[in-house]
Design an enzyme around this catalytic site. Sequence first.
Site, mmCIF file in Angstrom:
data_model
loop_
_atom_site.group_PDB
_atom_site.id
_atom_site.type_symbol
_atom_site.label_atom_id
_atom_site.label_comp_id
_atom_site.label_asym_id
_atom_site.label_seq_id
_atom_site.Cartn_x
_atom_site.Cartn_y
_atom_site.Cartn_z
ATOM 1 N N VAL A 16 0.835 -1.214 0.000
ATOM 2 C CA VAL A 16 0.000 0.000 0.000
ATOM 3 C C VAL A 16 0.871 1.266 0.000
ATOM 4 C CG1 VAL A 16 -1.679 1.337 1.341
ATOM 5 C CG2 VAL A 16 -1.914 -1.138 1.169
ATOM 6 N N PHE A 156 -8.563 1.083 -1.409
ATOM 7 C CA PHE A 156 -9.398 0.032 -1.994
ATOM 8 C C PHE A 156 -8.646 -0.645 -3.137
ATOM 9 C CE2 PHE A 156 -12.288 3.109 -0.045
ATOM 10 C CZ PHE A 156 -13.119 2.289 0.697
ATOM 11 N N GLU A 159 -4.756 -6.015 -5.668
ATOM 12 C CA GLU A 159 -3.433 -6.434 -6.119
ATOM 13 C C GLU A 159 -3.505 -6.851 -7.591
ATOM 14 O OE1 GLU A 159 -1.223 -8.991 -3.534
ATOM 15 O OE2 GLU A 159 -2.043 -8.032 -1.761
ATOM 16 N N GLY A 260 -14.999 -20.465 -7.774
ATOM 17 C CA GLY A 260 -13.614 -20.914 -7.944
ATOM 18 C C GLY A 260 -13.109 -21.651 -6.733
ATOM 19 N N GLY A 264 -9.066 -15.596 -1.278
ATOM 20 C CA GLY A 264 -7.870 -15.550 -0.439
ATOM 21 C C GLY A 264 -7.340 -14.134 -0.432
ATOM 22 N N CYS A 267 -6.707 -9.341 2.334
ATOM 23 C CA CYS A 267 -7.786 -8.463 2.818
ATOM 24 C C CYS A 267 -9.085 -9.184 3.155
ATOM 25 C CB CYS A 267 -8.091 -7.390 1.780
ATOM 26 S SG CYS A 267 -6.842 -6.120 1.732
ATOM 27 N N LYS A 270 -9.224 -11.694 6.220
ATOM 28 C CA LYS A 270 -8.841 -11.018 7.467
ATOM 29 C C LYS A 270 -9.881 -9.966 7.870
ATOM 30 C CE LYS A 270 -6.019 -7.298 6.968
ATOM 31 N NZ LYS A 270 -5.485 -6.095 7.423
HETATM 32 C C1 UDX Z 1 -9.508 -7.028 -2.387
HETATM 33 C C2 UDX Z 1 -10.488 -5.918 -2.815
HETATM 34 O O1 UDX Z 1 -10.902 -6.182 -4.171
HETATM 35 C C3 UDX Z 1 -9.835 -4.563 -2.684
HETATM 36 O O2 UDX Z 1 -10.749 -3.535 -3.028
HETATM 37 C C4 UDX Z 1 -9.346 -4.375 -1.254
HETATM 38 O O3 UDX Z 1 -8.686 -3.133 -1.108
HETATM 39 C C5 UDX Z 1 -8.420 -5.511 -0.856
HETATM 40 O O4 UDX Z 1 -9.063 -6.763 -1.065
HETATM 41 P P1 UDX Z 1 -7.431 -8.264 -3.517
HETATM 42 O O5 UDX Z 1 -7.361 -9.062 -2.252
HETATM 43 O O6 UDX Z 1 -6.188 -7.682 -4.074
HETATM 44 O O7 UDX Z 1 -8.433 -7.024 -3.311
HETATM 45 O O8 UDX Z 1 -8.021 -9.211 -4.656
HETATM 46 P P2 UDX Z 1 -9.408 -9.490 -5.369
HETATM 47 O O9 UDX Z 1 -9.233 -9.361 -6.837
HETATM 48 O O10 UDX Z 1 -10.511 -8.719 -4.783
HETATM 49 O O11 UDX Z 1 -9.604 -11.056 -5.087
HETATM 50 C C6 UDX Z 1 -9.772 -11.588 -3.780
HETATM 51 C C7 UDX Z 1 -10.006 -13.079 -3.852
HETATM 52 O O12 UDX Z 1 -11.280 -13.365 -4.372
HETATM 53 C C8 UDX Z 1 -9.013 -13.839 -4.728
HETATM 54 O O13 UDX Z 1 -8.648 -15.027 -4.075
HETATM 55 C C9 UDX Z 1 -9.802 -14.132 -5.988
HETATM 56 O O14 UDX Z 1 -9.370 -15.268 -6.685
HETATM 57 C C10 UDX Z 1 -11.198 -14.310 -5.432
HETATM 58 N N1 UDX Z 1 -12.253 -14.044 -6.412
HETATM 59 C C11 UDX Z 1 -12.402 -12.791 -6.920
HETATM 60 C C12 UDX Z 1 -13.129 -15.056 -6.779
HETATM 61 O O15 UDX Z 1 -13.023 -16.201 -6.311
HETATM 62 N N2 UDX Z 1 -14.139 -14.765 -7.666
HETATM 63 C C13 UDX Z 1 -14.316 -13.523 -8.197
HETATM 64 O O16 UDX Z 1 -15.252 -13.354 -9.004
HETATM 65 C C14 UDX Z 1 -13.416 -12.502 -7.814
#
Ligand code: UDX
Length: 438
Positions: A16, A156, A159, A260, A264, A267, A270
Amino acid sequence: MESSTARITIIGCGYVGLVTGACFADAGYRVRCYDVDAARLRNLAAGRLPIFEPGLAELVSRNLPQKGLSFVDEMGRALEDAQFVFLCLPTPQGENGETDLRALQDGVARIAPLLPKEALLVIKSTLPVGQGDAIEAQLRAARPDWEGEVVSNPEFLTEGTAVADFQKPARVVVGAAGAAAADAVASLYEPFVRTGSPILRVSRRSAEIAKYAANYALATRISMMNELAALSEKLGANIDDVRRIVGADSRIGPRYLFAGAGFGGSCLPKDLASLRLQAGSLKLPMASAVLEVNESQRERIARKLRALLDRPLKDARVALWGLSFKPETDDVREAPAVYLADYLLKQGARVVAFDPKVDSLDRAGLGGGLELATGAYAACEGAHALAVMTEWNLFRKPDFARVREAMSNPAVLDARNLYDPEAMRSLGFAYECVGARG
Ligand code: UDX
């Protein structure tokens, strides 16, 4: 004449802090970044990043000193004459699900004596609601002369697309008691909201809870789709068709509806766990269910893999494609692939993984017998099953003849629904995906 450029100090050069610092520097502000890890700062000053995030290395190199971005290993020097101090320290999950505030509290204690009299302390770290008040009280007690304010400005970022998310945010949230403090922080974001994204000025507590709320909503969509995937399997439907139909409704929208391997990352899991704890006697039964479904999804994936094998796990060799929790990152925190690997290793299986960005198990903090292959096909050598755990582009259209050739038993678990079930079976694979009858 004194420069009118905003003077920003970033405390914490993790994911961040680095994205925030580099993007602010790129907008023309003077940015000094501090971290307790001096080696990390030296590497950064030489343009070497501790994480992989698309576009970030280029942004850092482009903005190194002559352009206003610097990495400073002495806190006093980093804070000197700062107008805005951004706290970007980690707030990981403690052993019982509570937020571990040690790094943050230590940071605040060290900043307190050095904070310029008028500087605003801007919190980017995700903190339990009300922590902003506690930090402000701590600073006022330590520094009766301090005239600044604590402002909550949650991130927000996602990654893999963090730089783009910062530069074109859907919204910017500024939580502050005073209008002047809110205006000052909001003005930093003006270069990034020229297409009209709102800058929402709210109370500090509303800003703090909004970050949790957004992740709660996102996690809920995923668990709902994973639950519907299990139901689709049971009733003979296909979750991908269901997803397209549901997502076509503009009230729902097509994004973030992919069933899926479970969610994980650093964010979603946790923040939901923390929100439940913060709720205390309110309990938040829905949030509990979202987490429970996610846990079951991980178990379902493990069961599916076991069912594909032609032998007991203790005699099996399993290939994993993907270790990171999602593509375009090397982050393995709470990654479904790591959960599966742990389970398989505990059952005595041999597990050989390939991930395009995770090239060292030590660096990723993975151990326990997991092996790394040098390439996707090498991982499949002699394997009795292949589990595709992360939807990296590289895994979308592989040479399946080569995969089958390499494997001892041609069986594929597609935990991200990347392949066509008919095509896979006609290629001679035993095949399982998520949310369609095998
Ligand atoms: C997330 C939020 O999107 C972000 O706004 C916040 O600031 C931090 O947490 P991030 O953890 O980087 O971001 O990844 P993200 O793309 O949101 O995916 C989170 C998890 O959800 C991943 O394991 C991903 O594979 C899963 N996922 C996401 C799904 O299983 N299905 C989906 O349709 C989207």
